[in-house]
Design a protein around this motif. Structure first.
Motif, mmCIF file in Angstrom:
data_model
loop_
_atom_site.group_PDB
_atom_site.id
_atom_site.type_symbol
_atom_site.label_atom_id
_atom_site.label_comp_id
_atom_site.label_asym_id
_atom_site.label_seq_id
_atom_site.Cartn_x
_atom_site.Cartn_y
_atom_site.Cartn_z
ATOM 1 N N ALA A 1 0.825 -1.205 0.000
ATOM 2 C CA ALA A 1 0.000 0.000 0.000
ATOM 3 C C ALA A 1 0.865 1.262 0.000
ATOM 4 O O ALA A 1 0.525 2.254 -0.651
ATOM 5 N N LYS A 2 1.974 1.207 0.686
ATOM 6 C CA LYS A 2 2.855 2.375 0.776
ATOM 7 C C LYS A 2 3.551 2.672 -0.554
ATOM 8 O O LYS A 2 3.729 3.830 -0.923
ATOM 9 N N TYR A 3 3.931 1.640 -1.299
ATOM 10 C CA TYR A 3 4.741 1.825 -2.505
ATOM 11 C C TYR A 3 4.032 1.510 -3.816
ATOM 12 O O TYR A 3 4.630 1.626 -4.878
ATOM 13 N N ARG A 4 2.759 1.129 -3.782
ATOM 14 C CA ARG A 4 2.103 0.648 -4.995
ATOM 15 C C ARG A 4 2.028 1.686 -6.105
ATOM 16 O O ARG A 4 2.129 1.338 -7.276
ATOM 17 N N LEU A 5 1.855 2.943 -5.779
ATOM 18 C CA LEU A 5 1.772 3.952 -6.830
ATOM 19 C C LEU A 5 3.115 4.111 -7.539
ATOM 20 O O LEU A 5 3.159 4.232 -8.765
ATOM 21 N N LYS A 6 4.197 4.100 -6.789
ATOM 22 C CA LYS A 6 5.521 4.189 -7.405
ATOM 23 C C LYS A 6 5.802 2.965 -8.253
ATOM 24 O O LYS A 6 6.323 3.073 -9.361
ATOM 25 N N VAL A 7 5.451 1.798 -7.740
ATOM 26 C CA VAL A 7 5.722 0.549 -8.449
ATOM 27 C C VAL A 7 4.933 0.485 -9.752
ATOM 28 O O VAL A 7 5.446 0.070 -10.785
ATOM 29 N N THR A 8 3.674 0.920 -9.713
ATOM 30 C CA THR A 8 2.824 0.838 -10.898
ATOM 31 C C THR A 8 2.926 2.060 -11.800
ATOM 32 O O THR A 8 2.383 2.055 -12.899
ATOM 33 N N GLY A 9 3.603 3.110 -11.323
ATOM 34 C CA GLY A 9 3.766 4.313 -12.134
ATOM 35 C C GLY A 9 2.519 5.183 -12.186
ATOM 36 O O GLY A 9 2.395 6.036 -13.057
ATOM 37 N N ARG A 10 1.606 4.982 -11.266
ATOM 38 C CA ARG A 10 0.372 5.766 -11.243
ATOM 39 C C ARG A 10 0.545 6.994 -10.356
ATOM 40 O O ARG A 10 1.264 6.961 -9.373
ATOM 41 N N PRO A 11 -0.165 8.088 -10.691
ATOM 42 C CA PRO A 11 -0.079 9.294 -9.861
ATOM 43 C C PRO A 11 -0.884 9.140 -8.577
ATOM 44 O O PRO A 11 -1.817 8.333 -8.504
ATOM 45 N N ASP A 12 -0.541 9.952 -7.581
ATOM 46 C CA ASP A 12 -1.285 9.909 -6.328
ATOM 47 C C ASP A 12 -2.609 10.662 -6.474
ATOM 48 O O ASP A 12 -2.865 11.326 -7.476
ATOM 49 N N LEU A 13 -3.456 10.561 -5.474
ATOM 50 C CA LEU A 13 -4.791 11.147 -5.524
ATOM 51 C C LEU A 13 -4.740 12.662 -5.670
ATOM 52 O O LEU A 13 -5.531 13.243 -6.420
ATOM 53 N N ILE A 14 -3.834 13.309 -4.991
ATOM 54 C CA ILE A 14 -3.730 14.772 -5.083
ATOM 55 C C ILE A 14 -3.419 15.192 -6.514
ATOM 56 O O ILE A 14 -4.026 16.119 -7.045
ATOM 57 N N THR A 15 -2.498 14.502 -7.158
ATOM 58 C CA THR A 15 -2.154 14.812 -8.543
ATOM 59 C C THR A 15 -3.353 14.590 -9.456
ATOM 60 O O THR A 15 -3.631 15.411 -10.334
ATOM 61 N N LEU A 16 -4.070 13.507 -9.277
ATOM 62 C CA LEU A 16 -5.253 13.232 -10.095
ATOM 63 C C LEU A 16 -6.302 14.337 -9.952
ATOM 64 O O LEU A 16 -6.885 14.787 -10.942
ATOM 65 N N ILE A 17 -6.523 14.786 -8.729
ATOM 66 C CA ILE A 17 -7.506 15.845 -8.479
ATOM 67 C C ILE A 17 -7.051 17.149 -9.123
ATOM 68 O O ILE A 17 -7.848 17.849 -9.758
ATOM 69 N N GLU B 1 -5.047 17.563 -11.712
ATOM 70 C CA GLU B 1 -5.164 17.444 -13.169
ATOM 71 C C GLU B 1 -6.614 17.561 -13.614
ATOM 72 O O GLU B 1 -6.911 18.204 -14.623
ATOM 73 N N ARG B 2 -7.515 16.969 -12.852
ATOM 74 C CA ARG B 2 -8.936 17.054 -13.193
ATOM 75 C C ARG B 2 -9.422 18.495 -13.109
ATOM 76 O O ARG B 2 -10.152 18.968 -13.986
ATOM 77 N N GLU B 3 -9.030 19.189 -12.059
ATOM 78 C CA GLU B 3 -9.430 20.589 -11.898
ATOM 79 C C GLU B 3 -8.875 21.454 -13.019
ATOM 80 O O GLU B 3 -9.551 22.349 -13.513
ATOM 81 N N GLU B 4 -7.632 21.215 -13.419
ATOM 82 C CA GLU B 4 -7.034 21.985 -14.508
ATOM 83 C C GLU B 4 -7.817 21.781 -15.807
ATOM 84 O O GLU B 4 -8.085 22.736 -16.530
ATOM 85 N N ARG B 5 -8.166 20.539 -16.092
ATOM 86 C CA ARG B 5 -8.945 20.263 -17.307
ATOM 87 C C ARG B 5 -10.316 20.904 -17.226
ATOM 88 O O ARG B 5 -10.828 21.422 -18.213
ATOM 89 N N ARG B 6 -10.886 20.887 -16.062
ATOM 90 C CA ARG B 6 -12.234 21.422 -15.862
ATOM 91 C C ARG B 6 -12.267 22.940 -15.972
ATOM 92 O O ARG B 6 -13.258 23.510 -16.438
ATOM 93 N N ASN B 7 -11.207 23.600 -15.561
ATOM 94 C CA ASN B 7 -11.200 25.061 -15.491
ATOM 95 C C ASN B 7 -10.648 25.755 -16.732
ATOM 96 O O ASN B 7 -10.760 26.959 -16.855
ATOM 97 N N CYS B 8 -10.053 25.040 -17.637
ATOM 98 C CA CYS B 8 -9.472 25.724 -18.795
ATOM 99 C C CYS B 8 -10.481 25.824 -19.927
ATOM 100 O O CYS B 8 -11.408 25.046 -20.049
ATOM 101 N N SER B 9 -10.261 26.829 -20.755
ATOM 102 C CA SER B 9 -11.155 26.997 -21.910
ATOM 103 C C SER B 9 -10.660 26.095 -23.045
ATOM 104 O O SER B 9 -9.551 25.591 -23.018
#
Length: 67
Positions: A35-51, A53-61
């Motif tokens: 659980a501690k290392y799974r994001l690094k091992v799988t190359g996936r972003p953490d929850l904060i990064t996902l949020i 990125e979602r906000e950036e996509r949502r707020n841009c024209s």
């Protein structure tokens, strides 16, 4: 926690052996490490990064966003 998820999915047989005290403790410890290392091992972003990125996509024209 993983036991609950498997139980809800109807896959209790997957973790049944982990109900044995020694095996259960070892599996819990291994899961804690995973659980501690799974994001690094799988190359996936953490929850904060996902949020963020979602906000950036949502707020841009449309002109500013790359599709």
């Amino acid at each position: 926690m993983f036991r609950y998820v498997y139980e809800v999915l109807g896959m209790g047989w997957v973790y049944a052996i982990t109900k044995l005290p020694i095996i259960g403790g070892a599996v819990d410890a291994a899961y804690g490490v995973w659980a501690k290392y799974r994001l690094k091992v799988t190359g996936r972003p953490d929850l904060i990064t996902l949020i963020q990125e979602r906000e950036e996509r949502r707020n841009c024209s449309l002109e500013e966003c790359q599709v």
